[in-house]
Design a protein around this motif. Sequence first.
Motif, PDB file in Angstrom:
ATOM      1  N   PHE A  83      53.448  27.775  20.426  1.00 58.26           N
ATOM      2  CA  PHE A  83      52.309  28.566  20.880  1.00 58.26           C
ATOM      3  C   PHE A  83      51.373  27.792  21.806  1.00 58.26           C
ATOM      4  O   PHE A  83      51.124  26.608  21.608  1.00 58.26           O
ATOM      5  CB  PHE A  83      51.516  29.086  19.675  1.00 58.26           C
ATOM      6  CG  PHE A  83      52.340  29.937  18.741  1.00 58.26           C
ATOM      7  CD1 PHE A  83      52.892  31.126  19.177  1.00 58.26           C
ATOM      8  CD2 PHE A  83      52.575  29.536  17.439  1.00 58.26           C
ATOM      9  CE1 PHE A  83      53.654  31.916  18.325  1.00 58.26           C
ATOM     10  CE2 PHE A  83      53.338  30.307  16.579  1.00 58.26           C
ATOM     11  CZ  PHE A  83      53.881  31.505  17.027  1.00 58.26           C
ATOM     12  N   GLU A  84      50.830  28.505  22.771  1.00 59.52           N
ATOM     13  CA  GLU A  84      49.870  27.922  23.711  1.00 59.52           C
ATOM     14  C   GLU A  84      48.507  27.728  23.047  1.00 59.52           C
ATOM     15  O   GLU A  84      47.739  26.856  23.444  1.00 59.52           O
ATOM     16  CB  GLU A  84      49.721  28.837  24.924  1.00 59.52           C
ATOM     17  CG  GLU A  84      50.968  28.946  25.768  1.00 59.52           C
ATOM     18  CD  GLU A  84      50.783  29.874  26.954  1.00 59.52           C
ATOM     19  OE1 GLU A  84      49.783  30.625  26.967  1.00 59.52           O
ATOM     20  OE2 GLU A  84      51.624  29.851  27.857  1.00 59.52           O
ATOM     21  N   GLN A  85      48.199  28.567  22.074  1.00 61.18           N
ATOM     22  CA  GLN A  85      46.915  28.481  21.370  1.00 61.18           C
ATOM     23  C   GLN A  85      47.170  28.584  19.872  1.00 61.18           C
ATOM     24  O   GLN A  85      47.996  29.384  19.425  1.00 61.18           O
ATOM     25  CB  GLN A  85      45.980  29.621  21.798  1.00 61.18           C
ATOM     26  CG  GLN A  85      44.606  29.579  21.105  1.00 61.18           C
ATOM     27  CD  GLN A  85      43.861  30.899  21.212  1.00 61.18           C
ATOM     28  OE1 GLN A  85      44.464  31.967  21.181  1.00 61.18           O
ATOM     29  NE2 GLN A  85      42.539  30.820  21.331  1.00 61.18           N
ATOM     30  N   ILE A  86      46.447  27.768  19.101  1.00 60.81           N
ATOM     31  CA  ILE A  86      46.530  27.818  17.638  1.00 60.81           C
ATOM     32  C   ILE A  86      45.135  28.106  17.092  1.00 60.81           C
ATOM     33  O   ILE A  86      44.166  27.435  17.459  1.00 60.81           O
ATOM     34  CB  ILE A  86      47.069  26.500  17.046  1.00 60.81           C
ATOM     35  CG1 ILE A  86      48.479  26.218  17.583  1.00 60.81           C
ATOM     36  CG2 ILE A  86      47.081  26.567  15.521  1.00 60.81           C
ATOM     37  CD1 ILE A  86      49.036  24.863  17.169  1.00 60.81           C
ATOM     38  N   VAL A  87      45.048  29.113  16.236  1.00 63.36           N
ATOM     39  CA  VAL A  87      43.793  29.502  15.602  1.00 63.36           C
ATOM     40  C   VAL A  87      43.946  29.357  14.099  1.00 63.36           C
ATOM     41  O   VAL A  87      44.993  29.718  13.538  1.00 63.36           O
ATOM     42  CB  VAL A  87      43.420  30.966  15.943  1.00 63.36           C
ATOM     43  CG1 VAL A  87      42.191  31.416  15.160  1.00 63.36           C
ATOM     44  CG2 VAL A  87      43.189  31.123  17.439  1.00 63.36           C
ATOM     45  N   LEU A  88      42.930  28.814  13.437  1.00 61.63           N
ATOM     46  CA  LEU A  88      42.914  28.740  11.983  1.00 61.63           C
ATOM     47  C   LEU A  88      41.691  29.488  11.478  1.00 61.63           C
ATOM     48  O   LEU A  88      40.570  29.226  11.920  1.00 61.63           O
ATOM     49  CB  LEU A  88      42.902  27.285  11.502  1.00 61.63           C
ATOM     50  CG  LEU A  88      43.070  27.103   9.988  1.00 61.63           C
ATOM     51  CD1 LEU A  88      43.931  25.876   9.682  1.00 61.63           C
ATOM     52  CD2 LEU A  88      41.720  26.964   9.283  1.00 61.63           C
ATOM     53  N   VAL A  89      41.920  30.450  10.580  1.00 60.93           N
ATOM     54  CA  VAL A  89      40.840  31.263  10.028  1.00 60.93           C
ATOM     55  C   VAL A  89      40.478  30.732   8.648  1.00 60.93           C
ATOM     56  O   VAL A  89      41.326  30.649   7.763  1.00 60.93           O
ATOM     57  CB  VAL A  89      41.253  32.747   9.914  1.00 60.93           C
ATOM     58  CG1 VAL A  89      40.077  33.583   9.405  1.00 60.93           C
ATOM     59  CG2 VAL A  89      41.745  33.284  11.254  1.00 60.93           C
TER      60      VAL A  89
END
Length: 201
Positions: free
Chosen positions: A45-51
């Motif tokens: 992935f180009e972007q990784i988000v953690l919630v």
Amino acid sequence: MALPCTGVILAGGLNKRFDGQNKAFIRIGGKRIVDRLLEVYLGLFEQIVLVTNDPAAYMDVDALIVTDHYSVRSSLNGLHAGLFAAAHEHAFFVACDTPFIKVALIQRLLDTVTPKADIVIPSTSAGYEPMFAVYKKTCLPAMVWQLERDLLKIQGLFRKLRVKTVDEAALRREDPELVSFFNVNSPADLVRAEAIHKQNG
């Protein structure tokens, strides 16, 4: 090559069965689950988000850290926050307690994405796997509608949106034992996770 898709890790659970211990930081084979997930995500992935609702705990995690928009605790809330923060039209989601996700299985879901599908989700004899699925930005209005009415079941989305499934036979071609869906919910699961890790080397 990284895909034009955001990878999201949901880390908002209460961890009740682990006496409050953060499941993302549980070690299997000496490695934290969150680090196992990041290793897979970094290649995809180009972007990784953690919630998470505890951002300070994740200062050493190389991801965009975001929190829920609504006060109620639910997986749907996490899906909404992650999809809202995603820089891309599509986002793949997984929970922070799934240590054995397979690149090939994620790739299969991403390859199944079509312009007409709002959700691409695995379907097995046990049902849908909403915590291992691809969601499109077009899901956001339906998520907001449910959250504002305290309708917190993710399954509610499936009646409102266009869902494309990947069947069990196709899933098992990439992950024969479906270990990608195994999550560590209890101390007994942790014992089993260590056994799976040793078996898979």
